[in-house]
Design a protein around this motif. Sequence first.
Motif, mmCIF file in Angstrom:
data_model
loop_
_atom_site.group_PDB
_atom_site.id
_atom_site.type_symbol
_atom_site.label_atom_id
_atom_site.label_comp_id
_atom_site.label_asym_id
_atom_site.label_seq_id
_atom_site.Cartn_x
_atom_site.Cartn_y
_atom_site.Cartn_z
ATOM 1 N N THR A 156 0.848 -1.186 0.000
ATOM 2 C CA THR A 156 0.000 0.000 0.000
ATOM 3 C C THR A 156 0.886 1.240 0.000
ATOM 4 O O THR A 156 2.058 1.183 0.372
ATOM 5 C CB THR A 156 -0.888 0.039 1.256
ATOM 6 O OG1 THR A 156 -0.053 0.140 2.406
ATOM 7 C CG2 THR A 156 -1.749 -1.233 1.368
ATOM 8 N N CYS A 177 1.947 -0.694 -9.212
ATOM 9 C CA CYS A 177 0.827 0.190 -9.525
ATOM 10 C C CYS A 177 -0.290 -0.682 -10.079
ATOM 11 O O CYS A 177 -0.555 -0.697 -11.278
ATOM 12 C CB CYS A 177 1.257 1.269 -10.518
ATOM 13 S SG CYS A 177 0.045 2.593 -10.684
ATOM 14 N N TYR A 178 -0.934 -1.396 -9.193
ATOM 15 C CA TYR A 178 -1.920 -2.391 -9.609
ATOM 16 C C TYR A 178 -3.215 -1.758 -10.100
ATOM 17 O O TYR A 178 -3.886 -2.307 -10.973
ATOM 18 C CB TYR A 178 -2.209 -3.324 -8.424
ATOM 19 C CG TYR A 178 -2.809 -4.643 -8.819
ATOM 20 C CD1 TYR A 178 -2.014 -5.666 -9.335
ATOM 21 C CD2 TYR A 178 -4.169 -4.890 -8.668
ATOM 22 C CE1 TYR A 178 -2.558 -6.884 -9.694
ATOM 23 C CE2 TYR A 178 -4.715 -6.112 -9.028
ATOM 24 C CZ TYR A 178 -3.908 -7.103 -9.539
ATOM 25 O OH TYR A 178 -4.460 -8.311 -9.898
ATOM 26 N N PHE A 179 -3.556 -0.599 -9.550
ATOM 27 C CA PHE A 179 -4.855 0.001 -9.856
ATOM 28 C C PHE A 179 -4.723 1.407 -10.440
ATOM 29 O O PHE A 179 -3.842 2.169 -10.041
ATOM 30 C CB PHE A 179 -5.709 0.112 -8.588
ATOM 31 C CG PHE A 179 -6.160 -1.204 -8.037
ATOM 32 C CD1 PHE A 179 -7.152 -1.948 -8.656
ATOM 33 C CD2 PHE A 179 -5.588 -1.696 -6.878
ATOM 34 C CE1 PHE A 179 -7.570 -3.164 -8.133
ATOM 35 C CE2 PHE A 179 -5.998 -2.909 -6.342
ATOM 36 C CZ PHE A 179 -6.988 -3.646 -6.976
ATOM 37 N N TYR A 183 -9.682 3.482 -7.125
ATOM 38 C CA TYR A 183 -9.835 2.165 -6.507
ATOM 39 C C TYR A 183 -9.140 2.120 -5.144
ATOM 40 O O TYR A 183 -8.641 1.077 -4.725
ATOM 41 C CB TYR A 183 -9.252 1.081 -7.427
ATOM 42 C CG TYR A 183 -10.035 0.869 -8.694
ATOM 43 C CD1 TYR A 183 -10.989 -0.144 -8.792
ATOM 44 C CD2 TYR A 183 -9.843 1.691 -9.798
ATOM 45 C CE1 TYR A 183 -11.712 -0.337 -9.958
ATOM 46 C CE2 TYR A 183 -10.561 1.517 -10.967
ATOM 47 C CZ TYR A 183 -11.495 0.499 -11.040
ATOM 48 O OH TYR A 183 -12.214 0.314 -12.201
ATOM 49 N N ASP A 184 -9.135 3.242 -4.444
ATOM 50 C CA ASP A 184 -8.367 3.351 -3.212
ATOM 51 C C ASP A 184 -8.805 2.348 -2.149
ATOM 52 O O ASP A 184 -7.952 1.751 -1.467
ATOM 53 C CB ASP A 184 -8.471 4.778 -2.658
ATOM 54 C CG ASP A 184 -7.974 5.801 -3.658
ATOM 55 O OD1 ASP A 184 -6.825 6.234 -3.528
ATOM 56 O OD2 ASP A 184 -8.738 6.158 -4.569
ATOM 57 N N ALA A 187 -7.704 -1.120 -3.124
ATOM 58 C CA ALA A 187 -6.240 -1.164 -3.076
ATOM 59 C C ALA A 187 -5.765 -1.346 -1.639
ATOM 60 O O ALA A 187 -4.887 -2.174 -1.354
ATOM 61 C CB ALA A 187 -5.652 0.104 -3.682
ATOM 62 N N HIS A 192 -2.450 -3.082 -2.150
ATOM 63 C CA HIS A 192 -1.867 -2.582 -3.393
ATOM 64 C C HIS A 192 -1.963 -1.058 -3.464
ATOM 65 O O HIS A 192 -2.343 -0.408 -2.493
ATOM 66 C CB HIS A 192 -2.538 -3.250 -4.595
ATOM 67 C CG HIS A 192 -2.221 -4.705 -4.711
ATOM 68 N ND1 HIS A 192 -0.957 -5.165 -4.992
ATOM 69 C CD2 HIS A 192 -3.001 -5.811 -4.545
ATOM 70 C CE1 HIS A 192 -0.959 -6.481 -5.008
ATOM 71 N NE2 HIS A 192 -2.179 -6.902 -4.740
ATOM 72 N N SER A 193 -1.625 -0.484 -4.637
ATOM 73 C CA SER A 193 -1.496 0.966 -4.769
ATOM 74 C C SER A 193 -2.191 1.477 -6.026
ATOM 75 O O SER A 193 -2.316 0.741 -7.016
ATOM 76 C CB SER A 193 -0.012 1.367 -4.826
ATOM 77 O OG SER A 193 0.685 0.895 -3.692
ATOM 78 N N CYS A 194 -2.597 2.738 -5.975
ATOM 79 C CA CYS A 194 -3.211 3.414 -7.123
ATOM 80 C C CYS A 194 -2.236 4.430 -7.722
ATOM 81 O O CYS A 194 -1.317 4.921 -7.063
ATOM 82 C CB CYS A 194 -4.492 4.123 -6.700
ATOM 83 S SG CYS A 194 -5.825 3.026 -6.168
ATOM 84 N N ASN A 216 -2.059 -4.795 -13.000
ATOM 85 C CA ASN A 216 -3.222 -5.673 -12.978
ATOM 86 C C ASN A 216 -3.372 -6.369 -14.338
ATOM 87 O O ASN A 216 -3.503 -5.695 -15.365
ATOM 88 C CB ASN A 216 -4.467 -4.831 -12.678
ATOM 89 C CG ASN A 216 -5.703 -5.668 -12.457
ATOM 90 O OD1 ASN A 216 -5.793 -6.815 -12.881
ATOM 91 N ND2 ASN A 216 -6.671 -5.081 -11.785
#
Length: 248
Positions: A156, A177-179, A183-184, A187, A192-194, A216
């Motif tokens: 995160t 940077c998955y999202f 999508y906070d 995430a 994960h992170s935006c 993603n």
Amino acid sequence: MKLLPLGTGGYHPSETRHTACYFLPESALVLDAGTGFFRIPRYLRSDELTIFLSHAHFDHIIGLTYLLGFQETRGLKRVDVYGTPETLAAIEAHLFVEPVFPTRPRMELRPLAPEPCIIVSQGAKVTWFPLRHRGLSLGFRIDWPNKSLAYLTDTTIAGSREVLQAIRGVDLLLHECYFPDGYDAVAERTGHSCLSAVLELARDAAVKRLGLIHLNPLLDRDEKLGLEDKSDLFPNTFIACDLMEVEF
């Protein structure tokens, strides 16, 4: 210094990305051993290999089984695999176990303490620190005499900000940077992170260059991440792709 991203996706392989694996051929260092690890033999120039694992999720460790296919043919004399004790125990108990993969490749499993520490490996100084992710993910900073790199995957933004001083000023930051933005909540829930938060982190850490990784696999086009609309937050940013060569 050259970085070869051999797997830049997360969770599962896609048509364009394998899962996490990053190779530094000049130091024979590997960051994570996801499905992209099958590409190591074509770039290997040493009879030794040192692998640092962020955590034990399958998209980061399954490639260890691939060692069996090329250890002998490529003349690998030594393979050291570093991870937390929990990660290494999970590999022994759930990966190299009779019903799953009964023939264990030759490797030395070397535990890392969960607190920040430093070792010197293959001419590089490697520092690691815990991140926020389900599964005790580690981040890494690697320093050579004139270059530096930080690798933060499966984390995160709150977890990354806790180690901001440890990554400050690196020549290259690889950050998951998955999202895309928006999508906070999911995430944070999944560890994960935006996008915008990652760009702001790179700016605040005063890094020289940012590579976005662990994308993603359901995003079938890079444009869907939205970097073009947010690049002013940290202009020196690129989306990592499998098999690109990154000089830093």
